[in-house]
Design a protein around this motif. Structure first.
Motif, PDB file in Angstrom:
ATOM      1  N   GLN A 175      86.931  69.210  70.729  1.00 49.92           N
ATOM      2  CA  GLN A 175      87.494  68.020  69.840  1.00 49.92           C
ATOM      3  C   GLN A 175      88.160  67.577  69.072  1.00 49.92           C
ATOM      4  OE1 GLN A 175      88.505  65.057  73.184  1.00 49.92           O
ATOM      5  NE2 GLN A 175      90.660  64.102  71.851  1.00 49.92           N
ATOM      6  N   LEU A 176      86.475  66.865  69.022  1.00 48.35           N
ATOM      7  CA  LEU A 176      85.444  65.672  67.573  1.00 48.35           C
ATOM      8  C   LEU A 176      85.770  67.127  66.354  1.00 48.35           C
ATOM      9  CD1 LEU A 176      82.891  64.277  69.740  1.00 48.35           C
ATOM     10  CD2 LEU A 176      85.025  63.202  67.991  1.00 48.35           C
ATOM     11  N   THR A 177      85.225  68.295  67.039  1.00 48.94           N
ATOM     12  CA  THR A 177      85.325  69.573  66.085  1.00 48.94           C
ATOM     13  C   THR A 177      87.154  69.564  64.793  1.00 48.94           C
ATOM     14  OG1 THR A 177      83.271  70.618  66.503  1.00 48.94           O
ATOM     15  CG2 THR A 177      84.413  72.288  64.776  1.00 48.94           C
ATOM     16  N   ARG A 178      87.520  69.870  66.379  1.00 45.97           N
ATOM     17  CA  ARG A 178      89.379  70.313  65.505  1.00 45.97           C
ATOM     18  C   ARG A 178      89.752  69.093  65.184  1.00 45.97           C
ATOM     19  NH1 ARG A 178      89.124  72.926  70.519  1.00 45.97           N
ATOM     20  NH2 ARG A 178      88.744  74.920  70.079  1.00 45.97           N
ATOM     21  N   LEU A 179      89.575  67.331  65.306  1.00 40.70           N
ATOM     22  CA  LEU A 179      89.584  66.558  64.444  1.00 40.70           C
ATOM     23  C   LEU A 179      89.186  66.583  63.197  1.00 40.70           C
ATOM     24  CD1 LEU A 179      90.960  63.319  64.275  1.00 40.70           C
ATOM     25  CD2 LEU A 179      88.976  62.760  65.182  1.00 40.70           C
ATOM     26  N   PHE A 180      87.767  67.056  63.177  1.00 43.70           N
ATOM     27  CA  PHE A 180      87.196  66.863  61.364  1.00 43.70           C
ATOM     28  C   PHE A 180      88.125  67.532  60.895  1.00 43.70           C
ATOM     29  CE2 PHE A 180      83.108  64.968  63.611  1.00 43.70           C
ATOM     30  CZ  PHE A 180      83.528  63.407  63.867  1.00 43.70           C
ATOM     31  N   ILE A 181      87.509  69.386  61.165  1.00 42.49           N
ATOM     32  CA  ILE A 181      88.614  69.837  61.024  1.00 42.49           C
ATOM     33  C   ILE A 181      90.092  69.670  59.783  1.00 42.49           C
ATOM     34  CG2 ILE A 181      89.376  72.552  60.983  1.00 42.49           C
ATOM     35  CD1 ILE A 181      87.502  73.026  63.149  1.00 42.49           C
ATOM     36  N   LYS A 182      90.153  69.243  60.675  1.00 42.78           N
ATOM     37  CA  LYS A 182      91.962  68.231  60.451  1.00 42.78           C
ATOM     38  C   LYS A 182      91.568  67.455  59.499  1.00 42.78           C
ATOM     39  CE  LYS A 182      96.047  66.726  62.018  1.00 42.78           C
ATOM     40  NZ  LYS A 182      96.859  65.804  63.387  1.00 42.78           N
ATOM     41  N   GLN A 183      91.197  66.994  59.538  1.00 46.76           N
ATOM     42  CA  GLN A 183      90.443  65.657  58.395  1.00 46.76           C
ATOM     43  C   GLN A 183      89.951  66.269  57.012  1.00 46.76           C
ATOM     44  OE1 GLN A 183      88.369  62.527  60.659  1.00 46.76           O
ATOM     45  NE2 GLN A 183      89.975  61.384  61.526  1.00 46.76           N
ATOM     46  N   CYS A 184      89.427  66.754  57.215  1.00 47.45           N
ATOM     47  CA  CYS A 184      88.305  67.783  56.129  1.00 47.45           C
ATOM     48  C   CYS A 184      89.584  68.509  55.247  1.00 47.45           C
ATOM     49  CB  CYS A 184      87.046  68.151  56.467  1.00 47.45           C
ATOM     50  SG  CYS A 184      85.813  67.191  57.371  1.00 47.45           S
ATOM     51  N   ALA A 185      90.369  69.235  56.284  1.00 52.04           N
ATOM     52  CA  ALA A 185      90.571  69.847  55.500  1.00 52.04           C
ATOM     53  C   ALA A 185      92.456  69.241  54.391  1.00 52.04           C
ATOM     54  CB  ALA A 185      92.174  71.759  56.631  1.00 52.04           C
ATOM     55  N   GLN A 186      92.970  68.381  55.436  1.00 52.83           N
ATOM     56  CA  GLN A 186      94.307  67.439  54.486  1.00 52.83           C
ATOM     57  C   GLN A 186      92.986  66.479  53.074  1.00 52.83           C
ATOM     58  OE1 GLN A 186      95.604  64.234  56.689  1.00 52.83           O
ATOM     59  NE2 GLN A 186      96.743  64.162  55.610  1.00 52.83           N
ATOM     60  N   ARG A 187      91.740  65.975  53.300  1.00 57.76           N
ATOM     61  CA  ARG A 187      91.791  65.868  52.042  1.00 57.76           C
ATOM     62  C   ARG A 187      91.212  66.562  51.180  1.00 57.76           C
ATOM     63  NH1 ARG A 187      87.190  64.164  54.767  1.00 57.76           N
ATOM     64  NH2 ARG A 187      85.487  65.231  53.621  1.00 57.76           N
ATOM     65  N   LEU A 188      90.372  67.811  51.974  1.00 58.28           N
ATOM     66  CA  LEU A 188      90.266  69.339  50.757  1.00 58.28           C
ATOM     67  C   LEU A 188      91.226  69.699  50.125  1.00 58.28           C
ATOM     68  CD1 LEU A 188      86.667  69.895  52.624  1.00 58.28           C
ATOM     69  CD2 LEU A 188      86.284  68.664  50.194  1.00 58.28           C
ATOM     70  N   GLY A 189      92.100  69.614  50.639  1.00 57.44           N
ATOM     71  CA  GLY A 189      93.494  70.188  49.964  1.00 57.44           C
ATOM     72  C   GLY A 189      93.107  72.106  50.904  1.00 57.44           C
ATOM     73  N   LYS A 190      92.796  72.297  52.088  1.00 59.27           N
ATOM     74  CA  LYS A 190      92.313  73.063  52.421  1.00 59.27           C
ATOM     75  C   LYS A 190      93.443  73.991  53.097  1.00 59.27           C
ATOM     76  CE  LYS A 190      88.831  75.279  51.818  1.00 59.27           C
ATOM     77  NZ  LYS A 190      88.392  76.879  50.951  1.00 59.27           N
TER      78      LYS A 190
END
Length: 168
Positions: A103-118
């Motif tokens: 769950q933490l990994t998926r949350l961080f993926i979502k946050q990082c992807a949004q911030r990085l525009g990926k």
């Protein structure tokens, strides 16, 4: 010396709010005296000022160190420990909460992807298995950094097990 640079700004800017002190166990003894005085007097004096300014703050402090041990060793003030230890919440290390990693990994993926525009939105079962098998001595920060690195290196919308993940 982050405490020295940020001390005045943080206290001044957090009036009527919350001051979060991360890694309080690393605070030098001389600064602990100043923090204790602010907490007890609910006031501080800015460098160069002659008048003190009142402040109303709630303090949340975090550390990965054993503050009782630091007190016994003389590296942390007992009076500050009691002042801060009004309500203690102990969070076990990530290695003891392996079931939280997906769950933490998926949350961080979502946050990082949004911030990085990926366009990364998923992690392969193999990569997630590698994340779950690792002990994470750096806890959430290390997991977040590993996810950010993986998002940056992802070639499509899924993080896959690669040489970059083998180090974990």
């Amino acid at each position: 010396e982050p405490y020295r640079r940020q001390r005045q700004m943080c206290i001044r800017d957090r009036n009527k709010g919350t001051l979060f002190l991360d890694e309080i166990g690393d605070m030098p003894l001389d600064l602990q005296v100043h923090l204790l005085k602010v907490l007890e007097d609910k006031a501080f004096t800015r460098l160069g000022d002659s008048k003190s300014k009142t402040v109303d703050i709630r303090v949340i402090a975090a550390t990965n160190q054993d503050l009782n041990k630091l007190v016994r060793e003389g590296a942390f003030r007992l009076d500050l420990y009691y002042r801060l230890n009004v309500f203690a919440l102990e969070l076990p290390p990530l290695r003891g909460r392996v079931s939280d990693i997906p769950q933490l990994t998926r949350l961080f993926i979502k946050q990082c992807a949004q911030r990085l525009g990926k366009q990364v939105s998923n992690i392969s079962p193999e990569a997630l298995g590698a994340f779950m098998a690792y002990s994470w001595p750096g806890n959430l920060r290390e997991l977040r950094n590993a996810v950010e690195s993986s998002v940056n290196l992802a070639m499509n919308e899924e993080i896959v097990l690669s040489l970059s993940l083998i180090h974990i």
